[in-house]
Design a protein around this motif. Structure first.
Motif, short mmCIF file in Angstrom:
data_model
loop_
_atom_site.label_atom_id
_atom_site.label_comp_id
_atom_site.label_asym_id
_atom_site.label_seq_id
_atom_site.Cartn_x
_atom_site.Cartn_y
_atom_site.Cartn_z
N TYR A 98 0.88 4.30 -2.98
CA TYR A 98 0.60 5.72 -2.84
C TYR A 98 1.80 6.60 -3.20
O TYR A 98 1.72 7.82 -3.12
N LYS A 99 2.90 5.98 -3.59
CA LYS A 99 4.04 6.75 -4.10
C LYS A 99 4.02 6.86 -5.62
O LYS A 99 4.88 7.54 -6.20
N PHE B 180 -1.30 6.32 -9.85
CA PHE B 180 -2.36 5.85 -8.96
C PHE B 180 -3.06 7.04 -8.29
O PHE B 180 -4.29 7.06 -8.18
N LEU B 181 -2.29 8.02 -7.87
CA LEU B 181 -2.88 9.21 -7.27
C LEU B 181 -3.76 9.95 -8.28
O LEU B 181 -4.79 10.53 -7.93
N ASN C 137 -8.80 0.03 -2.98
CA ASN C 137 -8.65 1.45 -2.70
C ASN C 137 -9.50 2.30 -3.63
O ASN C 137 -10.22 3.21 -3.20
N LEU D 160 -7.06 8.19 -8.39
CA LEU D 160 -7.89 8.56 -7.24
C LEU D 160 -8.47 9.96 -7.40
O LEU D 160 -9.61 10.22 -7.05
N ILE E 26 -5.02 -2.27 -5.02
CA ILE E 26 -5.35 -1.09 -5.82
C ILE E 26 -6.84 -1.06 -6.15
O ILE E 26 -7.48 -0.01 -6.11
N TRP F 111 2.51 8.26 -8.95
CA TRP F 111 1.69 9.41 -9.32
C TRP F 111 0.51 9.01 -10.20
O TRP F 111 -0.54 9.66 -10.17
N THR G 64 0.84 -1.21 0.00
CA THR G 64 0.00 0.00 0.00
C THR G 64 0.87 1.25 0.00
O THR G 64 0.57 2.23 -0.70
N LYS G 65 1.94 1.23 0.78
CA LYS G 65 2.84 2.38 0.85
C LYS G 65 3.47 2.65 -0.51
O LYS G 65 3.56 3.81 -0.96
#
Length: 399
Positions: free
Chosen positions: A37-38, A42-43, A278, A46, A275, A40, A33-34
């Motif tokens: 979220y690193k 994936f961010l 989330n 979201l 993923i 970009w 998971t960590k």
């Protein structure tokens, strides 16, 4: 370690082993998971969810009419005509209704291209509708239609007019039936009849529709915001395919080189499950905020089935397209195919069989047709099993 009273040394060993295995699973979940979220990309996925919901919300508040119709009455004192005008004004999003004080002004709006058509309620509208209700052979018109040109849109718009007139005709039929068949009500005035009719008629709605787990009186969904659930479902599937690409990238650089080969399938499945969970969780929160929900248990069932179906789909595609370049080329094609085939914007009957190829179908239909939830479980099982079997073929190794 000392065994607890009543426990053997073997029992203590298995308890410790289970605890270590559980801790190892939590550590892997945290690390994956960590890392997630690193990234970009994936961010960006979201961020796409609230942007999509917010964008559709802003569009829904704007002027979205695709057809403009001018409304007017020859006699504004006619109660039936005035009620139909108010009903038309408040009951449509696709059609923009503009009220004009006179029939000449409404006709001028059509001539100057300010309106596509004009509906002018004739004098004595209530008497004309009552005459129609008392004798169905009476076809005296109660409205005059002025159009620049006949089109599919203007013809379909007349369905709205028929719906507005339906209540007025229903009132006349109701009063006529009581007058002719209930002699005990002979002294009751027509106004008292209509007052009771409107009370039991649920504020003018002759029919109400309800689905399991949803309030009957909930706000009717906008035709513009209705596709949001389908679009979010497509985003979740794309997130699963992005997870497959992430794993392919990690495999190419040897990130998981020390993981035993026989655990490669579980590792890939776990990373994609993270993923998907989330992104799907964020999508569900967005749906709750928009009010587009069907109750806890229907949503929970659809959530689990859709998550399982997406997992199988992304695992199978990751096996069939083991290289990132191939997946990158296929991803937009799959996105367009889902938007065209799945019931996101349109539900075309002749595409029903092709809809079963994509996970969003089971999410969108499962809320109303429970059998699709069962089919979604079958779909996820078949695709996961196929991915596992194909992964055993030399050249498709997971690690």
């Amino acid at each position: 370690l000392q065994p607890l009273p009543g426990c053997t040394e073997s029992a203590v060993f298995w308890e410790v082993a289970a605890l270590q295995h559980r801790n190892k699973g939590l550590v892997w979940t945290w690390l994956l998971t960590k890392r997630l979220y690193k990234k970009w990309t994936f961010l960006l996925l979201l961020a796409l969810i609230p942007a999509l919901v917010l964008g559709y919300g802003l569009v829904d508040k704007g002027d979205a009419g695709v057809l403009t119709i001018a409304l007017s009455c020859q006699d504004w004192e006619d109660e039936a005509a005035a009620e139909m005008v108010n009903s038309l004004q408040s009951g449509s999003q696709l059609i923009r209704f503009q009220v004009y004080p006179t029939e000449e002004a409404a006709e001028e709006a059509v001539k100057s291209a300010q309106a596509d058509a004009a509906w002018i309620f004739l004098e004595g509208t209530r008497e004309r509708l009552e005459a129609f209700a008392h004798g169905f052979s009476n076809r005296d018109a109660f409205i005059r239609v002025v159009e620049r040109e006949a089109s599919v849109s203007t013809i379909l718009a007349r369905e709205k007019l028929s719906a507005a007139a339906y209540t007025q005709v229903g009132e006349a039929l109701y009063v006529r039936y009581l007058r002719e068949n209930v002699p005990a009500l002979e002294g009751v005035s027509q106004d008292e009849f209509l007052e009771y009719f409107r009370q039991v008629n649920l504020n003018g709605q002759l029919f109400t529709f309800a689905s399991q787990g949803r309030d009957t009186n909930s706000r009717e969904a906008s035709y513009l915001t209705a596709p949001v659930r389908g679009l979010l479902a497509v985003v979740v599937v794309l997130a699963g395919l992005a997870g497959a690409m992430y794993y392919q990238q990690d495999k190419a650089v040897g990130t998981f080189a020390r993981v035993p080969e026989n655990r490669g399938f579980l590792l890939e499945m776990g990373s994609q499950l993270l993923i998907l969970a989330n992104v799907l969780g964020a999508s569900q929160v967005a749906l709750v905020l928009t009010g587009d929900t069907r109750g806890f248990w229907p949503e929970a069932g659809a959530f689990v089935v859709f998550l399982f179906a997406c997992l199988g789909f992304s695992m199978l595609l990751g096996t069939l397209l083991p290289r990132r370049n191939a997946m990158a080329v296929a991803l937009p094609v799959i996105a367009v195919a889902m938007l065209a085939v799945c019931p996101v914007f349109f539900d075309l009957g002749f595409l029903r069989r092709f809809q079963l190829l994509f996970p969003p179908t089971y999410f969108l239909r499962g809320l109303y047709q429970p059998q699709y939830l069962l089919w979604g479980l079958v779909y996820g099982s078949v695709t996961l099993l196929s991915a596992f079997v194909l992964g055993k073929i030399p050249g498709n190794r997971r690690i």
